[in-house]
Motif scaffolding. Structure first.
Motif, PDB file in Angstrom:
ATOM      1  N   TRP A 169       4.152   4.762  -9.867  1.00 60.12           N
ATOM      2  CA  TRP A 169       3.189   4.226  -8.905  1.00 60.12           C
ATOM      3  C   TRP A 169       3.662   4.585  -7.494  1.00 60.12           C
ATOM      4  O   TRP A 169       4.866   4.628  -7.221  1.00 60.12           O
ATOM      5  CB  TRP A 169       3.091   2.707  -9.010  1.00 60.12           C
ATOM      6  N   THR A 170       2.700   4.814  -6.595  1.00 59.76           N
ATOM      7  CA  THR A 170       3.025   4.992  -5.178  1.00 59.76           C
ATOM      8  C   THR A 170       2.068   4.166  -4.337  1.00 59.76           C
ATOM      9  O   THR A 170       0.943   3.873  -4.754  1.00 59.76           O
ATOM     10  CB  THR A 170       2.919   6.464  -4.724  1.00 59.76           C
ATOM     11  N   CYS A 171       2.530   3.792  -3.155  1.00 62.72           N
ATOM     12  CA  CYS A 171       1.630   3.223  -2.146  1.00 62.72           C
ATOM     13  C   CYS A 171       2.050   3.794  -0.806  1.00 62.72           C
ATOM     14  O   CYS A 171       3.061   4.492  -0.703  1.00 62.72           O
ATOM     15  CB  CYS A 171       1.653   1.698  -2.141  1.00 62.72           C
ATOM     16  N   ARG A 190       4.745  -4.232   7.811  1.00 65.41           N
ATOM     17  CA  ARG A 190       3.910  -3.498   6.864  1.00 65.41           C
ATOM     18  C   ARG A 190       4.736  -2.984   5.679  1.00 65.41           C
ATOM     19  O   ARG A 190       4.264  -2.981   4.537  1.00 65.41           O
ATOM     20  CB  ARG A 190       3.194  -2.341   7.566  1.00 65.41           C
ATOM     21  N   ILE A 191       5.953  -2.549   5.938  1.00 70.59           N
ATOM     22  CA  ILE A 191       6.809  -2.069   4.858  1.00 70.59           C
ATOM     23  C   ILE A 191       7.153  -3.207   3.905  1.00 70.59           C
ATOM     24  O   ILE A 191       7.085  -3.060   2.676  1.00 70.59           O
ATOM     25  CB  ILE A 191       8.082  -1.427   5.431  1.00 70.59           C
ATOM     26  N   ILE A 192       7.496  -4.359   4.456  1.00 67.89           N
ATOM     27  CA  ILE A 192       7.832  -5.521   3.622  1.00 67.89           C
ATOM     28  C   ILE A 192       6.620  -5.959   2.802  1.00 67.89           C
ATOM     29  O   ILE A 192       6.720  -6.247   1.603  1.00 67.89           O
ATOM     30  CB  ILE A 192       8.360  -6.665   4.499  1.00 67.89           C
ATOM     31  N   ALA A 193       5.461  -5.987   3.441  1.00 66.28           N
ATOM     32  CA  ALA A 193       4.252  -6.402   2.728  1.00 66.28           C
ATOM     33  C   ALA A 193       3.887  -5.416   1.627  1.00 66.28           C
ATOM     34  O   ALA A 193       3.541  -5.812   0.508  1.00 66.28           O
ATOM     35  CB  ALA A 193       3.093  -6.540   3.720  1.00 66.28           C
ATOM     36  N   ALA A 194       3.972  -4.114   1.928  1.00 66.93           N
ATOM     37  CA  ALA A 194       3.600  -3.097   0.941  1.00 66.93           C
ATOM     38  C   ALA A 194       4.555  -3.104  -0.248  1.00 66.93           C
ATOM     39  O   ALA A 194       4.128  -3.055  -1.408  1.00 66.93           O
ATOM     40  CB  ALA A 194       3.579  -1.723   1.598  1.00 66.93           C
ATOM     41  N   ALA A 195       5.853  -3.152   0.023  1.00 69.06           N
ATOM     42  CA  ALA A 195       6.830  -3.139  -1.066  1.00 69.06           C
ATOM     43  C   ALA A 195       6.722  -4.404  -1.913  1.00 69.06           C
ATOM     44  O   ALA A 195       6.815  -4.354  -3.150  1.00 69.06           O
ATOM     45  CB  ALA A 195       8.241  -2.986  -0.507  1.00 69.06           C
ATOM     46  N   GLY A 196       6.511  -5.531  -1.262  1.00 67.55           N
ATOM     47  CA  GLY A 196       6.351  -6.782  -2.010  1.00 67.55           C
ATOM     48  C   GLY A 196       5.110  -6.764  -2.885  1.00 67.55           C
ATOM     49  O   GLY A 196       5.133  -7.211  -4.040  1.00 67.55           O
ATOM     50  N   LEU A 197       4.013  -6.246  -2.331  1.00 72.82           N
ATOM     51  CA  LEU A 197       2.780  -6.133  -3.108  1.00 72.82           C
ATOM     52  C   LEU A 197       2.966  -5.179  -4.284  1.00 72.82           C
ATOM     53  O   LEU A 197       2.466  -5.421  -5.387  1.00 72.82           O
ATOM     54  CB  LEU A 197       1.646  -5.649  -2.204  1.00 72.82           C
ATOM     55  N   MET A 198       3.708  -4.100  -4.069  1.00 70.51           N
ATOM     56  CA  MET A 198       3.967  -3.158  -5.151  1.00 70.51           C
ATOM     57  C   MET A 198       4.714  -3.832  -6.289  1.00 70.51           C
ATOM     58  O   MET A 198       4.366  -3.679  -7.469  1.00 70.51           O
ATOM     59  CB  MET A 198       4.761  -1.966  -4.623  1.00 70.51           C
ATOM     60  N   VAL A 199       5.760  -4.576  -5.964  1.00 69.13           N
ATOM     61  CA  VAL A 199       6.531  -5.261  -7.002  1.00 69.13           C
ATOM     62  C   VAL A 199       5.642  -6.201  -7.806  1.00 69.13           C
ATOM     63  O   VAL A 199       5.647  -6.202  -9.042  1.00 69.13           O
ATOM     64  CB  VAL A 199       7.725  -6.019  -6.379  1.00 69.13           C
ATOM     65  N   ARG A 200       4.839  -7.014  -7.110  1.00 69.02           N
ATOM     66  CA  ARG A 200       3.974  -7.977  -7.808  1.00 69.02           C
ATOM     67  C   ARG A 200       2.931  -7.275  -8.669  1.00 69.02           C
ATOM     68  O   ARG A 200       2.618  -7.719  -9.784  1.00 69.02           O
ATOM     69  CB  ARG A 200       3.299  -8.902  -6.793  1.00 69.02           C
ATOM     70  N   SER A 201       2.380  -6.185  -8.176  1.00 64.97           N
ATOM     71  CA  SER A 201       1.355  -5.469  -8.924  1.00 64.97           C
ATOM     72  C   SER A 201       1.924  -4.813 -10.166  1.00 64.97           C
ATOM     73  O   SER A 201       1.296  -4.807 -11.231  1.00 64.97           O
ATOM     74  CB  SER A 201       0.681  -4.431  -8.021  1.00 64.97           C
TER      75      SER A 201
END
Length: 349
Positions: A169-171, A190-201
């Protein structure tokens, strides 16, 4: 005693009427494993659905429904439900050409599916390829469909587009913006939000302990600050903060080598800094298999990562692999969505 989990309800759409979408959905629904994985409902114009079956050379029996609210209660979900809508006439469509009528049709169908998701009638959406230019001609007010989805669904938190290729997966921190504007999007938040969202997804898709890495922005990761300081001033501190939050995210790694780690199976996901940094690698590694997941929305929404393929529309040549992959992810995430809902209902009772 655990509650029984019925199959998730997944809505499928036919995409841009001038492209390959209807053909792809016909091929997808001709596969018995599709309806085995989900309670499927197709939403689209009857003539377009018939045309897609004709081009694909298949016939798929469907069960008509009058509304999306009827789908979950069907006694037999072994064949797809079909909600017929009238959004565009055949004479309004010129194959392989983007136009306003096609864009309006796509928006109307997607909006009706999102209404059903908000009402709890469906658990996930998988849409066939659309054309952003046609959608903007037809009334889209945003830079892309993801921003339209987010506004329509009332999202106030962080959202971003995920691209997947098989298990990877990438974002990205910035998306459909001019390259000259990318640096202003590179912020710790934005980096923290994106990486956190990636983990949860990834966890929602079935990966319990995702291995997530962050790419740098500059050539050779900034070369110690001599070729840009974003890695030192922004990206590294964001990764440290993610680790402090209990998320084992690593990086930054130089963008010209990070995908080698992914290729060799060391990573489940990569957070990139801008559109082409990840998209070129993903599409080169497997253009016909890639999937786009709309991340951060209250309902799973997926689509094949390739476009409307106007150059081969109507020729019966479209490869269904990416569409099948997109559907599989929608079904998995939709099932997790349904399980979460039923679990909450159990505890509420």
């Amino acid at each position: 005693m655990s509650l029984p989990i019925d199959k998730p309800v997944v809505a499928l759409t036919l995409g841009d009427p001038a492209g390959i979408g209807a053909e792809l959905i016909a091929r997808l629904l001709a596969r018995p494993e599709t309806t085995a994985a989900a309670n499927v409902v197709l939403v689209g114009d009857p003539w377009l659905w018939a045309d897609g079956q004709r081009i694909a050379g298949v016939e798929v029996a469907t069960e008509p429904v009058a509304s999306l609210a009827e789908v979950r209660g069907r006694a037999d979900s072994s064949r797809p439900a079909f909600l017929a809508v009238d959004t565009i006439a055949p004479q309004q469509v010129v194959r392989s050409q983007s136009d306003a009528a096609g864009g309006r049709s796509v928006l109307q169908v997607l909006d009706s599916c999102m209404d059903a998701a908000l009402a709890g009638d469906i658990d996930a959406i998988c849409f066939a390829p659309l054309n952003k230019h046609a959608m903007k001609l037809g009334g889209l007010k945003h830079e892309d469909e993801l921003h339209h989805f987010a506004q329509y669904l009332g999202v106030t938190g962080y959202f971003c587009e995920f691209n997947t290729l098989d298990a990877l997966w990438t974002c990205r921190i910035s998306s459909h913006v001019p390259l000259a504007e990318v640096p202003k999007y590179i912020t710790g938040e934005r980096i923290i939000a994106a990486a956190g969202l990636m983990v949860r997804s990834l966890q929602a898709s079935g990966i319990a302990a995702p291995r997530v890495a962050v790419a740098g922005l500059n050539p050779h990761n900034g070369e110690g600050g001599t070729c840009g300081r974003e890695e030192i001033d922004v990206i590294e501190p964001a990764v440290r903060e993610l680790n402090a939050l209990g998320l084992p995210v690593v990086g930054p790694f130089s963008a010209d080598t990070i995908f080698l780690r992914a290729r060799d199976g060391e990573l489940d996901a990569i957070v990139t800094m801008y559109h082409d940094q990840g998209q070129i690698a993903i599409k080169l590694m497997g253009f016909s298999r890639g999937v786009t997941v709309q991340g951060g929305l209250p309902v799973p929404i997926t689509t094949p990562a390739h476009g409307t393929a106007y150059d081969i529309a109507g020729q019966g040549r479209a490869d269904v692999t990416a569409t099948a992959n997109a559907f599989a992810i929608a079904a998995r995430m939709g099932r997790a969505q349904r399980e979460s809902f039923l679990s909450n209902q159990k505890f509420a009772a």
